[in-house]
Scaffold this motif. Structure first.
Motif, mmCIF file in Angstrom:
data_model
loop_
_atom_site.group_PDB
_atom_site.id
_atom_site.type_symbol
_atom_site.label_atom_id
_atom_site.label_comp_id
_atom_site.label_asym_id
_atom_site.label_seq_id
_atom_site.Cartn_x
_atom_site.Cartn_y
_atom_site.Cartn_z
ATOM 1 N N GLU A 71 -13.257 0.494 -10.504
ATOM 2 C CA GLU A 71 -13.399 1.749 -9.774
ATOM 3 C C GLU A 71 -13.346 1.502 -8.267
ATOM 4 O O GLU A 71 -12.756 2.288 -7.526
ATOM 5 C CB GLU A 71 -14.712 2.444 -10.137
ATOM 6 C CG GLU A 71 -14.742 2.996 -11.545
ATOM 7 C CD GLU A 71 -16.061 3.652 -11.883
ATOM 8 O OE1 GLU A 71 -16.833 3.982 -10.962
ATOM 9 O OE2 GLU A 71 -16.324 3.840 -13.083
ATOM 10 N N GLN A 72 -13.959 0.401 -7.836
ATOM 11 C CA GLN A 72 -13.936 0.052 -6.415
ATOM 12 C C GLN A 72 -12.516 -0.291 -5.980
ATOM 13 O O GLN A 72 -12.082 0.100 -4.899
ATOM 14 C CB GLN A 72 -14.877 -1.125 -6.132
ATOM 15 C CG GLN A 72 -14.958 -1.504 -4.674
ATOM 16 C CD GLN A 72 -15.548 -0.397 -3.822
ATOM 17 O OE1 GLN A 72 -16.501 0.250 -4.215
ATOM 18 N NE2 GLN A 72 -14.968 -0.167 -2.665
ATOM 19 N N LYS A 73 -11.787 -1.000 -6.812
ATOM 20 C CA LYS A 73 -10.391 -1.322 -6.503
ATOM 21 C C LYS A 73 -9.567 -0.049 -6.353
ATOM 22 O O LYS A 73 -8.752 0.070 -5.436
ATOM 23 C CB LYS A 73 -9.782 -2.210 -7.588
ATOM 24 C CG LYS A 73 -10.199 -3.646 -7.524
ATOM 25 C CD LYS A 73 -9.468 -4.460 -8.578
ATOM 26 C CE LYS A 73 -9.849 -5.909 -8.511
ATOM 27 N NZ LYS A 73 -9.148 -6.705 -9.515
ATOM 28 N N LYS A 78 -6.894 3.896 -2.830
ATOM 29 C CA LYS A 78 -6.745 5.282 -2.377
ATOM 30 C C LYS A 78 -6.954 5.373 -0.872
ATOM 31 O O LYS A 78 -6.191 6.052 -0.171
ATOM 32 C CB LYS A 78 -7.756 6.167 -3.106
ATOM 33 C CG LYS A 78 -7.654 7.621 -2.745
ATOM 34 C CD LYS A 78 -8.671 8.450 -3.510
ATOM 35 C CE LYS A 78 -8.589 9.920 -3.098
ATOM 36 N NZ LYS A 78 -9.611 10.732 -3.770
ATOM 37 N N VAL A 79 -7.945 4.662 -0.361
ATOM 38 C CA VAL A 79 -8.209 4.662 1.085
ATOM 39 C C VAL A 79 -7.037 4.029 1.826
ATOM 40 O O VAL A 79 -6.602 4.537 2.865
ATOM 41 C CB VAL A 79 -9.536 3.934 1.389
ATOM 42 C CG1 VAL A 79 -9.694 3.668 2.869
ATOM 43 C CG2 VAL A 79 -10.715 4.741 0.878
ATOM 44 N N ARG A 80 -6.503 2.926 1.313
ATOM 45 C CA ARG A 80 -5.350 2.272 1.954
ATOM 46 C C ARG A 80 -4.155 3.211 2.028
ATOM 47 O O ARG A 80 -3.464 3.282 3.044
ATOM 48 C CB ARG A 80 -4.970 0.995 1.197
ATOM 49 C CG ARG A 80 -5.849 -0.173 1.508
ATOM 50 C CD ARG A 80 -5.290 -1.466 0.889
ATOM 51 N NE ARG A 80 -6.378 -2.380 0.669
ATOM 52 C CZ ARG A 80 -6.974 -2.626 -0.492
ATOM 53 N NH1 ARG A 80 -6.532 -2.046 -1.589
ATOM 54 N NH2 ARG A 80 -7.978 -3.456 -0.578
ATOM 55 N N ALA A 84 -2.450 4.658 5.429
ATOM 56 C CA ALA A 84 -1.014 4.459 5.666
ATOM 57 C C ALA A 84 -0.323 5.798 5.910
ATOM 58 O O ALA A 84 0.542 5.906 6.790
ATOM 59 C CB ALA A 84 -0.378 3.744 4.478
ATOM 60 N N ARG A 85 -0.704 6.845 5.172
ATOM 61 C CA ARG A 85 -0.116 8.173 5.363
ATOM 62 C C ARG A 85 -0.457 8.714 6.753
ATOM 63 O O ARG A 85 0.405 9.228 7.460
ATOM 64 C CB ARG A 85 -0.620 9.138 4.282
ATOM 65 C CG ARG A 85 0.019 10.524 4.369
ATOM 66 C CD ARG A 85 -0.673 11.532 3.455
ATOM 67 N NE ARG A 85 -2.063 11.770 3.798
ATOM 68 C CZ ARG A 85 -2.485 12.514 4.825
ATOM 69 N NH1 ARG A 85 -1.601 13.081 5.627
ATOM 70 N NH2 ARG A 85 -3.773 12.680 5.070
ATOM 71 N N GLN A 86 -1.723 8.570 7.151
ATOM 72 C CA GLN A 86 -2.132 9.044 8.472
ATOM 73 C C GLN A 86 -1.417 8.280 9.582
ATOM 74 O O GLN A 86 -1.038 8.862 10.597
ATOM 75 C CB GLN A 86 -3.651 8.916 8.633
ATOM 76 C CG GLN A 86 -4.428 9.907 7.807
ATOM 77 C CD GLN A 86 -5.925 9.678 7.885
ATOM 78 O OE1 GLN A 86 -6.396 8.700 8.452
ATOM 79 N NE2 GLN A 86 -6.685 10.599 7.300
ATOM 80 N N GLU A 87 -1.235 6.994 9.395
ATOM 81 C CA GLU A 87 -0.537 6.182 10.402
ATOM 82 C C GLU A 87 0.918 6.619 10.517
ATOM 83 O O GLU A 87 1.468 6.697 11.614
ATOM 84 C CB GLU A 87 -0.632 4.698 10.031
ATOM 85 C CG GLU A 87 0.015 3.772 11.016
ATOM 86 C CD GLU A 87 -0.658 3.756 12.383
ATOM 87 O OE1 GLU A 87 -0.006 3.313 13.339
ATOM 88 O OE2 GLU A 87 -1.814 4.190 12.504
#
Length: 143
Positions: A71-73, A78-80, A84-87
């Motif tokens: 779940e942590q992975k 998801k955060v990565r 990347a989308r925001q960047e």
């Protein structure tokens, strides 16, 4: 020669703990905290431990990484993706803003569309204001 250096280094390392003396801490009648090698006469003093503990570092093992929670992975991935989308959005915004700034600087006769959809020419004062706004946006958001 090497044996003398080794012996001297060993003695120097051991002498630090042998030379450490007891330190006392007390508070006087005015509320001032004092430290000293001798406790005060007629007053209670706290002994302070001056020995520095040895810090042992524990290297992370490969097994710890393999037992990571699935779940942590998934959350990390998801955060990565979101970062990347925001960047990518930020880069596109910066590119557009830089292009607009170049157009505003190079062309004194800039035409824009007003809220009714009709084209109009920017006045010099409004053009300079938009140049300042674009420069501020680039300075704030773009690297």
């Amino acid at each position: 020669m090497g044996r003398m250096i080794l012996t001297g280094s060993l003695l120097l390392a051991l002498s630090a703990s042998a030379m450490a003396s007891q330190v006392y801490k007390w508070v006087d009648e005015k509320g001032i905290t004092h430290f000293g090698a001798q406790p005060p006469q007629g007053q209670t003093a706290e002994q302070i431990d001056t020995k520095v503990p040895q810090i042992r570092s524990v290297a992370p093992t490969a097994a710890a990484g393999s037992q990571e929670d699935p779940e942590q992975k998934a959350a990390d991935e998801k955060v990565r993706r979101e970062v990347a989308r925001q960047e990518a959005e930020r880069k596109k915004y910066c590119e557009t803003t830089r292009n607009n700034l170049a157009q505003l600087r190079n062309n004194p006769r800039v035409r824009v569309t007003d809220e009714n959809g009709a084209p109009r020419r920017l006045g010099e004062e409004e053009r300079q204001q938009r140049i300042r706004e674009a420069e501020e946006a680039i300075a704030k958001n773009c690297r």
